[in-house]
Design a protein around this motif. Structure first.
Motif, PDB file in Angstrom:
ATOM      1  N   ARG A   6      -0.049  29.200  25.470  1.00 32.07           N
ATOM      2  CA  ARG A   6       0.104  30.568  25.956  1.00 32.07           C
ATOM      3  C   ARG A   6      -1.083  30.899  26.843  1.00 32.07           C
ATOM      4  O   ARG A   6      -2.206  31.095  26.354  1.00 32.07           O
ATOM      5  N   LEU A   7      -0.855  30.966  28.151  1.00 27.05           N
ATOM      6  CA  LEU A   7      -1.900  31.276  29.106  1.00 27.05           C
ATOM      7  C   LEU A   7      -1.883  32.758  29.446  1.00 27.05           C
ATOM      8  O   LEU A   7      -0.863  33.430  29.335  1.00 27.05           O
ATOM      9  N   GLY A   8      -3.037  33.270  29.874  1.00 26.51           N
ATOM     10  CA  GLY A   8      -3.141  34.695  30.138  1.00 26.51           C
ATOM     11  C   GLY A   8      -2.892  35.516  28.903  1.00 26.51           C
ATOM     12  O   GLY A   8      -2.327  36.615  28.969  1.00 26.51           O
ATOM     13  N   CYS A   9      -3.339  34.986  27.761  1.00 30.25           N
ATOM     14  CA  CYS A   9      -3.009  35.593  26.460  1.00 30.25           C
ATOM     15  C   CYS A   9      -4.284  35.771  25.629  1.00 30.25           C
ATOM     16  O   CYS A   9      -4.540  35.009  24.687  1.00 30.25           O
ATOM     17  N   PRO A  10      -5.104  36.769  25.957  1.00 28.16           N
ATOM     18  CA  PRO A  10      -6.317  36.986  25.168  1.00 28.16           C
ATOM     19  C   PRO A  10      -5.998  37.460  23.758  1.00 28.16           C
ATOM     20  O   PRO A  10      -5.036  38.215  23.550  1.00 28.16           O
ATOM     21  N   VAL A  11      -6.776  36.996  22.799  1.00 28.86           N
ATOM     22  CA  VAL A  11      -6.662  37.465  21.420  1.00 28.86           C
ATOM     23  C   VAL A  11      -7.683  38.578  21.235  1.00 28.86           C
ATOM     24  O   VAL A  11      -8.878  38.379  21.436  1.00 28.86           O
ATOM     25  N   ARG A  12      -7.215  39.738  20.839  1.00 29.77           N
ATOM     26  CA  ARG A  12      -8.082  40.913  20.778  1.00 29.77           C
ATOM     27  C   ARG A  12      -8.557  41.233  19.369  1.00 29.77           C
ATOM     28  O   ARG A  12      -9.515  41.988  19.191  1.00 29.77           O
ATOM     29  N   SER A  13      -7.903  40.685  18.369  1.00 31.69           N
ATOM     30  CA  SER A  13      -8.329  40.971  16.994  1.00 31.69           C
ATOM     31  C   SER A  13      -7.873  39.856  16.073  1.00 31.69           C
ATOM     32  O   SER A  13      -6.927  39.113  16.376  1.00 31.69           O
TER      33      SER A  13
END
Length: 472
Positions: A239-246
Motif C-alpha cells: 500500500r503506497l501513499g498510505c501513512p499510518v497515523r496511529s
C-alpha cells in the motif's frame, strides 16, 4: 490466517516482510504500508543520462555479511559488483589529498599515516597521543568530538575524522557518541588499550582480510533491483501513499489508523525516529521517549551526467571538510563528491560521465534551502573549483531526503537498549531500522531479521490469532 502489518517500505521494512514470508509461509497476509509513492526508502534507482543510477544509498558495507547473504538468497549474487580500487580523497586545509590507510574512520594506528594531511604542529599532537595519561572510559560513553580533540588536537578531527563521519551520518563529529559510531575503539579501550592510537591499531582488520575482501559492494543494475526482488518474493500487499497515523492495542492484536484502517495480529515498525515516537507514544511510552531523543539530519543527492569523454580526477571521490572554501572565499555547498565513473567499473563505459554530489549536515541546512536548479548550479561550481570541470551536464537529478539520517549521539546505545527492552515485552510488536544498530544496509537487514523472528515467535506462542481484516 494471520495478518502482519509492516509499517515502512524501506530496506528494513521490505527485508522484514521477506523474512516474515519465509518464516510464516504462504498462508500469512503481509501488508506493507508506505507513506511515499514508491517502495525502497533511501534505496532509489533512477535514470541519469539514460543510465540506471542510484540516487539514494549507492552501496553497502561488503565486510558485513547480511547484505551479501540476502542478495545471494534472493538470487542476485551474480549482480554483485565492487569498486574499482581508485582511492578516495579529502579536501582539507585548502588542498586535496588521498585519504590515508591504517585508520579507523580517521583515527590513526600510527601518526605517520596522516603526515601528508597535517601541519607539523598537528602531526606532533597526533604523535603525542600515546604519551598522554591512559584513557579510561569505565563503561561510560563519551562525546566523540571532545574526546578526539582532547587526545589528538583539532586538526586531525577537522581535516579527516569529521569529513569521514559526516559522509556516514551527515552529522558533525561533535554531535556523535563514541560507543555507537566507533564501537571497535570503545571495545579496545574497555579491553585495556590506554590510548586511541593503540585502540585503532588493535581494531584494524588483518592485511589478508583487507586484501581479499572489498570494503563496499553494490548491484550492477542499481540497488532498486533488490527492492523489486524483495517485493516480488515476499508476496506482500503493498500500500503506497498510505501513512499510518496511529497505533492502538486491541483485545487481540492491533489497529493501525490511517485513510484505510487495518487490524493486524502483528506489527513491525520500520520507520524513522519521529514516526516511531509518534506511533509508540500511547502503546510503549518508554520506547517512544527514547526515539524522541534521536535527532535526524536532512540531505540531498545531486547527480550530474557530464558529456562523454569528460576527464575525471584519478580518484573515487572527494570528501570536503566543514569550513572549506573556494579561492574567492565562497563556502562549498557539497560535503562530498563521488566520481561514479571512476569508482564503479560498471558505470565506466562509453556514454555520459556520472558524478554525484552530496549536500547536507546535521543542524546546517545551508544549501538545502536552495531550489533544485540552484543546487545543481552550486554543485557544478563546487566541482569546477575542485577539478576544473566546467562542462555543462547533459542531464541532472536532485533527490532530497528530509530527516533521513539518524544521529548517533552520546549514550545512543542506552536509548536503543530502552527501545528494544520495552518493545520486547509487548507481544506482536517489533521494531527495525537505521535508528537501532547502524545506518548502513547490512545493519538495517540485521534488525529486520530480528524483528521478523520476534513476530513469528510471538504469533506461534499465541496460537491461532484468528483473522484480521480491514475496517472502516
Amino acid at each position: 490466517m494471520s495478518t502482519i502489518a509492516v509499517v515502512g517500505g524501506g530496506i528494513s521494512g521490505l527485508a522484514a516482510a521477506y523474512r516474515l514470508r519465509r518464516l510464516l509461509g504462504a498462508g500469512a497476509r503481509i501488508v506493507v504500508l508506505e507513506a511515499a509513492d514508491r517502495p525502497g526508502g533511501k534505496l532509489r534507482t533512477g535514470s541519469l543520462g539514460g543510465v540506471r543510477y542510484d540516487v539514494g544509498a549507492e552501496a553497502f558495507l561488503n565486510r558485513r555479511p547480511e547484505a551479501v547473504a540476502l542478495l545471494r538468497e534472493v538470487g542476485l549474487g551474480d549482480q554483485l559488483v565492487h569498486p574499482s580500487g581508485a582511492r578516495s580523497t579529502v579536501r582539507a586545509g585548502g588542498a586535496r589529498r588521498p585519504i590515508p590507510g591504517r585508520t579507523v574512520m580517521g583515527v590513526p594506528a600510527e601518526a605517520s599515516v596522516v603526515r601528508e594531511l597535517l601541519s607539523e604542529e598537528g602531526l606532533a599532537a597526533v604523535e603525542a597521543e600515546r604519551r598522554l595519561p591512559p584513557l579510561r572510559l569505565d563503561g561510560r560513553d563519551a562525546g566523540l568530538g571532545g574526546l578526539l580533540r582532547a587526545r589528538f588536537g583539532a586538526e586531525l578531527v577537522d581535516r579527516l575524522v569529521d569529513p569521514l563521519l559526516g559522509g556516514v551520518y551527515a552529522g558533525g563529529v561533535d554531535g556523535l557518541g563514541l560507543r555507537a559510531t566507533l564501537p571497535a575503539l570503545a571495545s579496545a579501550v574497555d579491553a585495556g588499550a590506554t590510548s586511541l592510537t593503540e585502540a585503532a591499531g588493535v581494531s584494524l582488520p588483518s592485511a589478508e582480510f583487507v586484501d581479499s575482501t572489498p570494503v563496499f559492494g553494490t548491484l550492477r543494475g542499481g540497488l532498486g533491483v533488490l527492492v523489486d526482488r524483495l517485493v516480488e518474493l515476499s508476496s506482500v500487499e503493498l500500500r503506497l501513499g498510505c501513512p499510518v497515523r496511529s497505533l492502538a492495542r486491541r483485545e487481540r492484536g492491533w489497529r493501525l489508523g490511517g485513510d484505510v484502517p487495518l487490524d493486524a495480529d502483528g506489527v513491525v515498525l520500520a520507520v524513522p525516529a519521529p514516526a516511531a515516537r509518534r506511533l509508540l507514544s500511547d502503546v510503549v511510552p518508554v520506547a517512544s521517549a527514547a526515539y524522541a531523543e534521536v535527532e535526524v539530519a536532512s540531505v540531498a543527492v545531486v547527480g550530474l551526467a557530464l558529456p562523454p569523454g569528460t576527464e575525471l580526477p584519478p580518484a573515487s571521490g572527494v570528501l570536503i571538510a566543514a569550513g572549506e572554501r573556494h579561492a574567492d572565499g565562497t563556502p562549498f555547498a557539497a560535503k562530498a563528491f563521488t566520481f561514479s565513473a571512476r569508482k564503479w567499473p560498471h558505470l565506466d563505459a562509453a556514454g555520459p560521465v556520472l558524478v554525484r554530489g552530496s549536500v547536507g549536515r546535521h543542524n546546517e541546512p545551508g544549501a538545502l534551502r536552495a531550489t533544485d536548479a540552484e543546487l545543481v548550479h552550486l554543485i557544478r561550481s563546487d566541482l569546477a573549483e575542485l577539478t576544473g570541470i566546467t562542462a555543462p551536464p547533459v542531464d541532472s537529478v536532485v533527490v532530497r531526503w528530509g530527516g533521513g539520517l539518524p544521529q548517533y549521539g552520546v549514550d545512543h546505545l542506552d536509548r536503543v537498549a530502552a527501545i528494544e527492552r520495552s518493545v520486547a515485552a509487548v507481544p506482536g510488536l517489533a521494531v527495525a531500522g537505521a535508528v537501532l544498530h547502524g545506518v548502513g544496509i547490512p545493519a538495517c537487514i540485521a534488525t529486520a531479521d530480528r524483528a521478523a523472528a520476534k513476530i513469528a515467535a510471538d504469533l506461534g506462542s499465541a496460537g491461532s490469532a484468528g483473522s484480521a481484516r480491514d475496517v472502516g
